[in-house]
Design an enzyme around this catalytic site. Structure first.
Site, short mmCIF file in Angstrom:
data_model
loop_
_atom_site.label_atom_id
_atom_site.label_comp_id
_atom_site.label_asym_id
_atom_site.label_seq_id
_atom_site.Cartn_x
_atom_site.Cartn_y
_atom_site.Cartn_z
N GLU A 81 2.50 -2.89 9.08
CA GLU A 81 3.71 -3.15 8.29
C GLU A 81 4.87 -2.29 8.92
OE1 GLU A 81 3.35 -1.17 4.10
OE2 GLU A 81 1.60 -2.33 4.35
N CYS A 113 -1.56 -4.08 3.99
CA CYS A 113 -2.72 -3.20 4.66
C CYS A 113 -4.04 -4.20 5.23
CB CYS A 113 -3.19 -2.31 3.80
SG CYS A 113 -1.76 -0.99 3.07
N HIS A 237 -10.63 -0.36 1.87
CA HIS A 237 -9.63 -0.06 2.02
C HIS A 237 -9.29 0.87 1.12
CE1 HIS A 237 -5.18 0.34 2.65
NE2 HIS A 237 -5.20 0.06 1.45
#
Length: 348
Positions: A81, A113, A237
């Site tokens: 990103e 992400c 994550h």
């Protein structure tokens, strides 16, 4: 058809800034922040580093482990990103730098992400269908956090690359299955032209991160008929250490299973690079037969889950390139002024 990882590599810029350094500028209590986020310091790119340079370094290391000719790579996908150009692909830069051009397809991906794991899934499809022999997926970011915002303590830089193939004798890890869980949950965003992202505060937790990570994880376990005890390692994550550990424990994983994938306390949140980097550290420590459970998360929102089995070739290749902890250990601390200069916070 059997599909899996034939090469992997990681890269982390050497510059670091401690939580204490950032907190001092804003009059905050560093211990409270460190304990709340479970983050001690974060990486940042130097003035000559960006997502493209990180992706190139990690991809070169992946090639060293794969032991293949870059010309045989039929696809390069870079998930991020923080692509250096608003209009111009990062993927073509990476493909050219590693010597994979011109006979390949390339594209930049963005899903907050989880763009790196989305790239892995795309490569799995192309390789599994026989359209290409090898595909490379990269997850890398030089994440942004507005000065004074909670994100400033975690938004970091780093990434990892994965070469996907289908020749059994070349696999270092077989990807048994992948499963995704996706909804429209706007917890984090940045519009075109804005320097920094915005987020929904506490909304980013339960209805966003935990709903998607837990749902994707349970969906994968259902499809594989497994539970947490069937895995040797897990990776999730990690926007911060707190969310990561909580998700792992909610699913029944122990510290022994999740500790190798947790890099945020020493690195910060590398966004698209977070899960790929965590997985790279797990592979650095894994052995033949180990089972790995992976779940990424991207704001907006979605999660990709993977069930992976390590193969014996891991022992042959893991030392062919710098390991993740070796790269992480090469660091140089900077103060807040240098941090602002390197991150473009000082406008001339």
């Amino acid at each position: 058809m059997t599909v899996g990882i034939v090469g992997y590599g990681s890269h982390i810029p050497k510059y670091r800034i401690k939580v204490e350094e950032i907190a001092a500028v804003w009059g905050k209590n560093p211990e409270s922040i460190k304990n709340g986020l479970i983050v001690n310091e974060k990486s940042l790119p130097g003035p000559d580093e960006d997502t493209a340079t990180i992706a190139v370094e990690s991809s070169r290391r992946a090639l060293k482990r794969a032991g293949i000719d870059a010309k045989d790579i039929g696809a390069v996908y870079v998930g991020s990103e923080s692509h250096p150009y608003a209009v111009k692909p990062t993927s073509s830069i990476v493909a050219e730098a590693i010597g994979a051009t011109p006979d390949l397809t390339a594209a930049d991906l963005e899903f907050a992400c989880k763009a790196g794991t989305a790239g892995i899934q795309m490569c799995m499809g192309l390789v599994g269908s026989g359209m290409i022999d090898y595909g490379m997926a990269v997850g890398a970011d030089t994440a942004q956090g507005a000065p004074g915002d909670a994100l400033e303590y975690t938004a970091a830089a780093g990434g990892a690359s994965y070469i996907i193939g289908n020749k059994k004798q070349e696999l270092i890890a077989e990807i048994n299955k992948t499963y995704s869980f996706t909804t429209d949950t706007p917890d984090f965003w940045r519009r075109e032209g804005q320097s920094y992202p915005k987020h929904g505060g506490r909304f980013t937790g339960e209805p966003a991160f935990f709903k998607h990570v837990i749902s994707a994880a349970k969906g994968m376990m259902e499809k594989m008929d497994t539970t947490a005890k069937d895995y040797d390692y897990c990776v999730f994550h990690q926007p911060n250490g707190k969310f990561y550990i909580r998700a792992a424990k909610m699913l029944g994983f122990s510290e022994e299973q999740y500790k190798y994938g947790l890099l945020t306390p020493y690195l910060g949140n590398t966004y698209s690079g977070a899960v790929p980097l965590g997985l790279s550290n797990v592979l650095d420590n894994a052995k033949d037969g180990d089972k790995i459970f992976v779940v990424s998360y991207g704001s907006g929102s979605g999660s990709d889950a993977f069930d992976i089995t390590v193969k014996d070739r891991i022992e042959e290749v893991k030392d062919n390139a710098l390991k993740t902890m070796e790269i992480l250990g090469n660091k140089k601390y900077v103060n807040y002024s240098v941090y602002l200069k390197y991150r473009g916070g000082i406008k001339l």
